[in-house]
Structure formats: C-alpha cells, structure tokens
Write an enzyme that holds these catalytic residues in place. Structure first.
Site, PDB file in Angstrom:
ATOM      1  N   HIS A   1      -1.691   1.014   6.354  1.00  0.00           N
ATOM      2  CA  HIS A   1      -2.202   2.292   7.027  1.00  0.00           C
ATOM      3  C   HIS A   1      -2.973   1.670   8.193  1.00  0.00           C
ATOM      4  CE1 HIS A   1      -5.981   2.203   4.756  1.00  0.00           C
ATOM      5  NE2 HIS A   1      -4.983   2.144   3.840  1.00  0.00           N
TER       6      HIS A   1
ATOM      7  N   HIS B   1      -2.619  -0.423  -3.758  1.00  0.00           N
ATOM      8  CA  HIS B   1      -3.028   0.894  -3.412  1.00  0.00           C
ATOM      9  C   HIS B   1      -3.951   1.562  -4.643  1.00  0.00           C
ATOM     10  CE1 HIS B   1      -3.225   5.094  -1.980  1.00  0.00           C
ATOM     11  NE2 HIS B   1      -2.869   5.481  -3.219  1.00  0.00           N
TER      12      HIS B   1
ATOM     13  N   HIS C   1      -7.968   5.058   6.883  1.00  0.00           N
ATOM     14  CA  HIS C   1      -9.244   4.645   6.423  1.00  0.00           C
ATOM     15  C   HIS C   1      -9.406   3.314   5.951  1.00  0.00           C
ATOM     16  CE1 HIS C   1      -6.655   4.728   2.981  1.00  0.00           C
ATOM     17  NE2 HIS C   1      -7.143   3.873   2.365  1.00  0.00           N
TER      18      HIS C   1
ATOM     19  N   GLU D   1      -8.258  -2.632   6.586  1.00  0.00           N
ATOM     20  CA  GLU D   1      -7.786  -3.498   5.501  1.00  0.00           C
ATOM     21  C   GLU D   1      -6.646  -4.445   6.074  1.00  0.00           C
ATOM     22  OE1 GLU D   1      -6.292  -0.649   2.475  1.00  0.00           O
ATOM     23  OE2 GLU D   1      -7.880   0.712   3.121  1.00  0.00           O
TER      24      GLU D   1
ATOM     25  N   ASP E   1       0.705  -1.350   0.219  1.00  0.00           N
ATOM     26  CA  ASP E   1       0.068   0.087   0.100  1.00  0.00           C
ATOM     27  C   ASP E   1       0.898   1.110   0.096  1.00  0.00           C
ATOM     28  OD1 ASP E   1      -2.384   1.329   0.033  1.00  0.00           O
ATOM     29  OD2 ASP E   1      -3.377   0.387   1.719  1.00  0.00           O
TER      30      ASP E   1
ATOM     31  N   GLU F   1       0.001   4.386   1.915  1.00  0.00           N
ATOM     32  CA  GLU F   1      -0.174   5.563   2.925  1.00  0.00           C
ATOM     33  C   GLU F   1       0.886   5.185   4.043  1.00  0.00           C
ATOM     34  OE1 GLU F   1      -4.179   5.485   0.869  1.00  0.00           O
ATOM     35  OE2 GLU F   1      -2.840   3.978   1.608  1.00  0.00           O
TER      36      GLU F   1
END
Length: 272
Positions: free
Chosen positions: A102, A58, A114, A132, A5, A7
């Site tokens: 994240h 991502h 998020h 996630e 990912d 972030e």
C-alpha cells in the site's frame, strides 16, 4: 524473496478485512495467500530451481495460511524479528517482490494508506518522505537486491516507480479513497501477477537498486506525545522542533530501519 502485505490485495478496502477478528478477515487471509501463490508460481516458472522465501509482512506477521501456501516456498512468520517486513533478506538474495503493498501515509487517493502503523505519521530519510515501500526498497538496495515488482493499488505502484524506475507493477485495483476502490476480479489479479512476476524475475538484473548512502538523518513523526517521550530515552534520539517529531543520525539504512522498527514498537506502550 516475496514480502507480502495485505492492504494492497485485490478486493480488500477496509480495516475489518485486514485486522484479526474483524469482519471478513479470514477471507482477506485467503485472498492474500492466493496472490502470494500466484507470485511464487511466476518466479518458479521463470527460474524452476529458485529458492523462494515468503515473508508474511502484515500486522502480526501471522496472516498467510501456511497449509494453503505453495509448498515450494518457505515461510517467514511471526514477530518481533530482524529486518521486519524483509526478514530473511541477505546479501545472497537476487531479487525482492512486494505483493499486496500500500501507499505511504498522506498519499491519496490510496487504499488503506499508512506508514507501518497508525502510531507513525511520517518517516523522512535525509528529508525525503518514505513509507513502507521506500523503507523496504532502501533496505533491499543496501543488501544489493533489486525490488523487481510490486502489486497493490495504482498509488502504491506509482510510489515504487518513483523510487525504482524499471520495476514491474501490477495494479490490482484503482484507488477511489482510503476505503474504496475499483478492483480486478481476484482470479484476474492472480493471473496478471503470475505473468508479470515471471517477466520481472527474468530481467531482475536490469532493475536498478535503490541506494540511500549513509550516514543519513532520519526524522519520524509520531502520533502520540507519550511515544515521543519514550523515544528520547534511546541514545542518539532527540526531540526535533515540533511536539511529535524525533530525529537521529544513522550510519546506514540498516541501522535506520532497525531504529524505526523500535520506535514503532514503543508506540504500543501506554502510560501506566
């Protein structure tokens, strides 16, 4: 398998660095690719003959720079695709590493926290909130693959440890808020990721699986009422008490994961 990912990459704190077309997105892509390469190098230092699959996980799933990726790895790129952020995972996968991850929606302080997209407010498996990290760790566990490492901010690292005690963590930044952190220099972050990835792979058989037995009740809080309306058209999905919540029963984690992916895609449809 490395699921990457964006972030949670060192130096990244703002959506303009993670969204295509945004200010410094191209720099973000380079930082992301470099951290993935550090993890690949660590895995192959520990097991030189390993087959390493990297899933670009991502946003559009087209962020990693293919020509800059370690040539010893294979790249999973593009969407939609089976298993989403863990595309390519199967029962022969020995271990999974989360790079640049994240924390879930509602966490704080946590950088760019998020769950999947802004359209999803929360996901609960049998009443347990998961982001996630939790969804992907549960899917990996379903395929008998332990999540042996996570890199990201301190909140993301703590989130995995609650679910998978014994996993290795590389906190590349300390979260100060949704869009602020104290970050390691990118070179230092990569050095640590390389070292810890090698150690994590060497002890992968000592890390417990995250097992979520089925059948299980899944609840998803959606941001848009129109998305809730669309979701109820799916057989087995019903509106739960509360205008933004839908629920369904899944036979196993794999089925739950697929339906959550579908609900997220439905959120992209706007009223005509």
């Amino acid at each position: 398998m490395i699921s990457a990912d964006m972030e949670g990459v060192s130096g990244i704190v703002h959506p303009s660095e993670t969204n295509p077309g945004g200010y410094d997105y191209e720099r973000g892509r380079a930082l992301m690719t470099a951290e993935v390469n550090a993890a690949v190098a660590g895995v192959l230092e520990a097991v030189p003959g390993a087959e390493v699959l990297v899933a670009d996980a991502h946003g559009p799933f087209r962020n990693l720079l293919p020509e800059e990726l370690d040539r010893r790895a294979r790249l999973v790129r593009g969407k939609p695709r089976p298993l989403g952020m863990l595309a390519g995972l199967d029962d022969d996968t020995d271990a999974v590493l989360f790079v640049g991850y994240h924390a879930r929606s509602g966490s704080g302080p946590a950088v760019l926290a998020h769950t999947i997209s802004d359209a999803v407010l929360d996901v609960r498996l049998d009443g347990r909130p998961v982001g996630e990290i939790g969804l992907n760790a549960a899917l990996a566990g379903f395929h008998s693959a332990p999540v042996v490492l996570i890199s990201g901010d301190d909140a993301a690292c703590a989130e995995l440890l609650e679910l998978v005690p014994g996993a290795a963590t590389v906190a590349v930044k300390q979260a100060l808020g949704q869009a602020a952190s104290i970050a390691l220099h990118p070179d230092e972050a990569r050095d640590r990721l390389h070292r810890v990835a090698a150690k994590a792979i060497r002890r992968h058989d000592q890390v417990p699986l995250m097992i979520v037995p089925g059948p299980l009740k899944v609840e998803v809080d959606l941001y848009g009422p129109y998305t809730v309306d669309l979701a109820t058209l799916i057989p087995g999905v019903s509106r739960a008490p509360g205008a933004r919540t839908v629920s369904f029963t899944a036979q196993d984690v794999a089925e739950a994961y697929r339906l959550v992916q579908l609900l997220t895609q439905l959120a992209q449809i706007k009223p005509s």
